[in-house]
Design a protein around this motif. Structure first.
Motif, PDB file in Angstrom:
ATOM      1  N   MET A 441      20.857 -50.125  22.312  1.00  0.00           N
ATOM      2  CA  MET A 441      20.736 -50.080  23.767  1.00  0.00           C
ATOM      3  C   MET A 441      22.062 -49.632  24.367  1.00  0.00           C
ATOM      4  SD  MET A 441      17.901 -50.767  25.397  1.00  0.00           S
ATOM      5  CE  MET A 441      17.194 -51.859  24.161  1.00  0.00           C
ATOM      6  N   GLU A 442      21.992 -48.902  25.473  1.00  0.00           N
ATOM      7  CA  GLU A 442      23.199 -48.386  26.109  1.00  0.00           C
ATOM      8  C   GLU A 442      23.178 -48.648  27.608  1.00  0.00           C
ATOM      9  OE1 GLU A 442      24.635 -44.517  24.897  1.00  0.00           O
ATOM     10  OE2 GLU A 442      23.193 -44.457  23.273  1.00  0.00           O
ATOM     11  N   LYS A 443      24.365 -48.824  28.157  1.00  0.00           N
ATOM     12  CA  LYS A 443      24.530 -48.897  29.601  1.00  0.00           C
ATOM     13  C   LYS A 443      24.742 -47.472  30.103  1.00  0.00           C
ATOM     14  CE  LYS A 443      27.591 -50.719  33.203  1.00  0.00           C
ATOM     15  NZ  LYS A 443      28.819 -51.523  33.472  1.00  0.00           N
ATOM     16  N   VAL A 444      23.916 -47.056  31.052  1.00  0.00           N
ATOM     17  CA  VAL A 444      23.960 -45.687  31.566  1.00  0.00           C
ATOM     18  C   VAL A 444      24.343 -45.730  33.040  1.00  0.00           C
ATOM     19  CG1 VAL A 444      22.716 -43.516  31.782  1.00  0.00           C
ATOM     20  CG2 VAL A 444      22.089 -45.124  29.985  1.00  0.00           C
ATOM     21  N   SER A 483      20.180 -50.053  32.048  1.00  0.00           N
ATOM     22  CA  SER A 483      20.274 -50.328  30.611  1.00  0.00           C
ATOM     23  C   SER A 483      19.080 -49.616  29.982  1.00  0.00           C
ATOM     24  CB  SER A 483      20.236 -51.825  30.319  1.00  0.00           C
ATOM     25  OG  SER A 483      18.978 -52.383  30.635  1.00  0.00           O
ATOM     26  N   ALA A 484      19.349 -48.782  28.989  1.00  0.00           N
ATOM     27  CA  ALA A 484      18.288 -47.932  28.441  1.00  0.00           C
ATOM     28  C   ALA A 484      18.397 -47.871  26.929  1.00  0.00           C
ATOM     29  CB  ALA A 484      18.390 -46.521  29.020  1.00  0.00           C
ATOM     30  N   PRO A 485      17.257 -47.761  26.234  1.00  0.00           N
ATOM     31  CA  PRO A 485      17.310 -47.553  24.784  1.00  0.00           C
ATOM     32  C   PRO A 485      17.879 -46.171  24.474  1.00  0.00           C
ATOM     33  CG  PRO A 485      15.054 -47.369  25.583  1.00  0.00           C
ATOM     34  CD  PRO A 485      15.868 -47.829  26.742  1.00  0.00           C
ATOM     35  N   THR A 486      18.600 -46.085  23.383  1.00  0.00           N
ATOM     36  CA  THR A 486      19.221 -44.817  23.010  1.00  0.00           C
ATOM     37  C   THR A 486      18.190 -43.711  22.860  1.00  0.00           C
ATOM     38  OG1 THR A 486      21.022 -45.958  21.892  1.00  0.00           O
ATOM     39  CG2 THR A 486      20.638 -43.686  21.254  1.00  0.00           C
ATOM     40  N   ARG A 487      17.016 -44.020  22.342  1.00  0.00           N
ATOM     41  CA  ARG A 487      15.986 -42.996  22.152  1.00  0.00           C
ATOM     42  C   ARG A 487      15.518 -42.420  23.480  1.00  0.00           C
ATOM     43  NH1 ARG A 487      10.685 -46.028  22.334  1.00  0.00           N
ATOM     44  NH2 ARG A 487      11.296 -48.176  22.808  1.00  0.00           N
ATOM     45  N   GLY A 488      15.626 -43.194  24.577  1.00  0.00           N
ATOM     46  CA  GLY A 488      15.235 -42.688  25.875  1.00  0.00           C
ATOM     47  C   GLY A 488      16.264 -41.765  26.497  1.00  0.00           C
ATOM     48  N   TYR A 513      22.388 -54.055  19.934  1.00  0.00           N
ATOM     49  CA  TYR A 513      20.970 -53.994  19.580  1.00  0.00           C
ATOM     50  C   TYR A 513      20.193 -55.052  20.347  1.00  0.00           C
ATOM     51  CZ  TYR A 513      21.616 -50.614  15.843  1.00  0.00           C
ATOM     52  OH  TYR A 513      21.881 -49.462  15.146  1.00  0.00           O
ATOM     53  N   GLN A 514      19.096 -54.618  20.963  1.00  0.00           N
ATOM     54  CA  GLN A 514      18.225 -55.510  21.715  1.00  0.00           C
ATOM     55  C   GLN A 514      16.784 -55.297  21.277  1.00  0.00           C
ATOM     56  OE1 GLN A 514      18.870 -55.138  25.945  1.00  0.00           O
ATOM     57  NE2 GLN A 514      21.114 -55.203  25.753  1.00  0.00           N
TER      58      GLN A 514
END
Length: 646
Positions: A441-444, A483-488, A513-514
């Motif tokens: 997960m990443e903060k965007v 907050s978004a999943p890396t795949r998104g 990881y979430q």
């Protein structure tokens, strides 16, 4: 007048000078050569330039080389072809200068988050960092990442606020933001007392301490490096020990390993051995060459001592993270842990109808060997050899992001490789306590004009992002935080550029990881698929434009099952792009009308990897990038679709 290389070779230890490709000769003087070959361990200073992408690291390094007098004004550290094309640093590079009787090794590092592994692995080579921050943008996501890594390694910082000559610069506010960043990262008190410069790397001047200070040359930065950065800490024992942090290929000497000597010394023709992180023997070799960089040149050394960063030739199997020892020793220097990869792709032999017509390296063994070599030099890349499956994938690559993997594939296609690449997949793991699937997960943070705000929130929700905050920057700009999943986030940057006409600014920061957020539909549009093989005709393409944007132009070779455009609707559509106009003996005014075509949509390699759907592949060749369905036969695709719906 400069002396010739032959004259210099006879001055000191018969040391020849070799130039980097495209470099202009600035040969070292006699006193410089004596410093470069000094055996004193107190004159070394090892420093890395770290920053967010496009904050001016390479420009500053180039200016420091000129300030020290060891480089020409036309020289640049970005020597890789892709680095010049994209305007970013991809590979860490080590160079050296002499100043005030000292030897300063300078490491230029990448700023893009996908190449964070390049930054992590050089932290063990240096004793201090120059943190570079743009006076307009301020600290960004990668600024936090690289500073955190530097503080974890207890490296002494020097802060340089760059591009203060821009009309949009806000140096005073950025100075406060940098101090707050140090505090957020819980920097030790001694790190908070960093030297501060306001700089214009492009024009080659600095102001020390405040914007009101007098302009000085970049020589003052070199003096501060000598005063602030401590000499390297070296072992007290006399036996030779060196950690390999980089490797490269040399046209004359073959494989070269690069790293800092932690203790002892090494001389030409010494017998040394390499061990891995577990202490197991990798190989024993004879030191054929010892090289040291001076500006844009390479100097051959007779010996090298602890504290220096050098290049050693003679090894064939030694890789990054290995430790070099003198004979009879198998001591290990611990390597800094690297953050795990987050995205994977599968690579296989090109099985399309046009396979073998544009490349020279085609088989699975060549692809495997090339990728295994890359895995030895890139510590952030994991290469997993697979058994041959239905989709013909022979290797699985795990990396930091789509750009990280795309740069490797772009280099391979320029070397003559043909291959087919699967859509990127996120590297997940299981929670040890609950057994649930976890994903990165990443903060965007996206800075955008208010008129695009609604569309962006809708786009991010489709990508499984959660809206967290909105900050008003001024009357027209806002900063949205998700907050978004890396795949998104795969392919999002390119879409933002198109949607906002290049006005959006996007930052990403890895959170951890979430819990998995569910199935994400990657592409909401259908594909326009060729139902015939041959050469595209303008007459047919003009009629097909009504279905959506096309990826091909008249004269392009296509085959059955190739994706030639994007359908306006969700479902796929099959068309005939090679249909020609029927010839008749009737002449009319309409018969001579000109064909009007829109320019085809073009992709870079990172764009096309992010774009393809789960049932598609990218055919990568030296001349073209083609999107194709995994199953070329239309009837079989329909059968598979029906079975999946049951």
């Amino acid at each position: 007048m400069l002396r010739t290389l032959r004259q210099f070779s006879s001055i000191f230890h018969k040391v020849p000078v070799r130039l980097f490709s495209g470099a202009v000769e600035v040969a070292p003087k006699d006193d410089v050569l004596k410093i470069l070959h000094s055996e004193s361990r107190d004159i070394f200073r090892n420093v890395a330039i770290i920053a967010h992408v496009d904050h001016g690291k390479t420009t500053l390094v180039d200016a420091l080389l000129r300030a020290s007098g060891c480089a020409n004004e036309y020289d640049s550290m970005d020597s890789n072809a892709l680095e010049k094309e994209k305007g970013i640093t991809i590979l860490s590079k080590v160079t050296g200068v002499t100043f005030g009787g000292n030897k300063i090794n300078i490491v230029d590092t990448p700023g893009h988050q996908d190449f964070g592994g390049e930054v992590e692995r050089i932290m063990s080579m240096v004793d201090g960092v120059c943190l570079l921050v743009c006076a307009t943008e301020g600290p960004m996501a990668q600024t936090r990442f690289v500073l955190q890594k530097a503080l974890q390694s207890n490296l002494k910082p020097i802060v340089i606020i760059n591009k203060v000559d821009r009309p949009s610069a806000r140096p005073v506010e950025v100075e406060h933001e940098i101090f707050n960043l140090f505090c957020d990262l819980e920097a030790p008190s001694e790190s908070l007392e960093y030297p501060l410069y306001f700089c214009s790397g492009k024009e080659g001047w600095v102001r020390k301490g405040s914007m009101e200070a007098e302009k000085q040359g970049l020589e003052d930065v070199l003096e501060t490096i000598i005063e602030t950065i401590p000499p390297p800490q070296i072992g007290t024992e006399s036996n030779f020990k060196m950690l390999v942090s980089q490797q490269e290929s040399h046209p004359y000497y073959g494989k070269i390993v690069i790293g800092k000597i932690h203790q002892g010394e090494v001389k030409l023709n010494d017998r040394v051995l390499a061990v891995d992180q577990q202490g197991k023997l990798v190989e024993t070799a004879k030191v054929l060459k010892i090289l040291r960089r001076y500006g844009m040149q390479q100097l051959e050394m007779a010996r090298a001592v602890a504290g220096d960063i050098v290049q050693v030739a003679g090894f064939t199997n030694a890789i990054v993270t290995n430790t070099l020892n003198e004979m009879g020793k198998n001591e290990v220097i611990p390597s800094i842990p690297i953050d795990p990869p987050m995205i994977s792709i599968s690579i296989g032999v090109n099985t399309g109808p046009l396979a073998g017509k544009e490349g020279t390296r085609l088989n699975a063994q060549q692809i495997k060997e090339r990728l295994m070599r890359e895995g030895q030099s890139d510590v952030a890349l994991q290469v997993m050899v697979k058994d041959k499956t239905d989709d013909n994938a022979c290797v699985q690559l795990l990396g930091r992001g789509d750009l990280h993997l795309a740069i490797l594939l772009e280099n391979m296609r320029r070397e003559g490789f043909e291959m087919q690449v699967s859509p990127p997949q996120i590297v997940t793991k299981k929670c040890p306590d609950t057994g649930k699937t976890l994903e990165p997960m990443e903060k965007v943070t996206i800075e955008i004009d208010q008129q695009y705000m609604t569309g962006l929130i809708d786009k991010m929700s489709q990508r499984k992002a959660i809206y967290e905050d909105c900050i008003n920057i001024d009357k027209t700009r806002v900063k949205l935080i998700f907050s978004a999943p890396t795949r998104g986030l795969v392919g999002l940057r390119a879409e933002l550029i198109n949607d906002t006409r290049g006005t959006a600014i996007m930052q990403q920061q890895f959170l951890g990881y979430q819990e998995y957020r569910g199935v994400l539909k990657k592409n909401l549009k259908g594909a326009i698929i060729s139902m015939a093989a041959g050469v595209c005709q303008g007459y047919a393409l003009e009629d097909l434009q009504k279905f959506g944007p096309l990826f091909v132009k008249p004269g392009s070779k296509v085959y059955v099952g190739q994706v030639i455009g994007e359908h306006k609707l969700e479902q796929d559509i099959e068309v005939n792009p090679i249909r020609e106009k029927k010839l008749t003996n009737v002449r009319t005014v309409l018969a001579d009308e000109k064909i009007s075509l829109f320019p085809p949509r073009t992709f870079t390699l990172e764009d096309v990897i992010a774009y393809i759907r789960d049932d598609e592949l990218v055919e990568v060749t030296p001349k073209d990038l083609r999107i194709r369905k995994k199953e070329l036969d239309s009837t079989l695709r329909k059968t598979q679709r029906k079975s999946q719906q049951k």
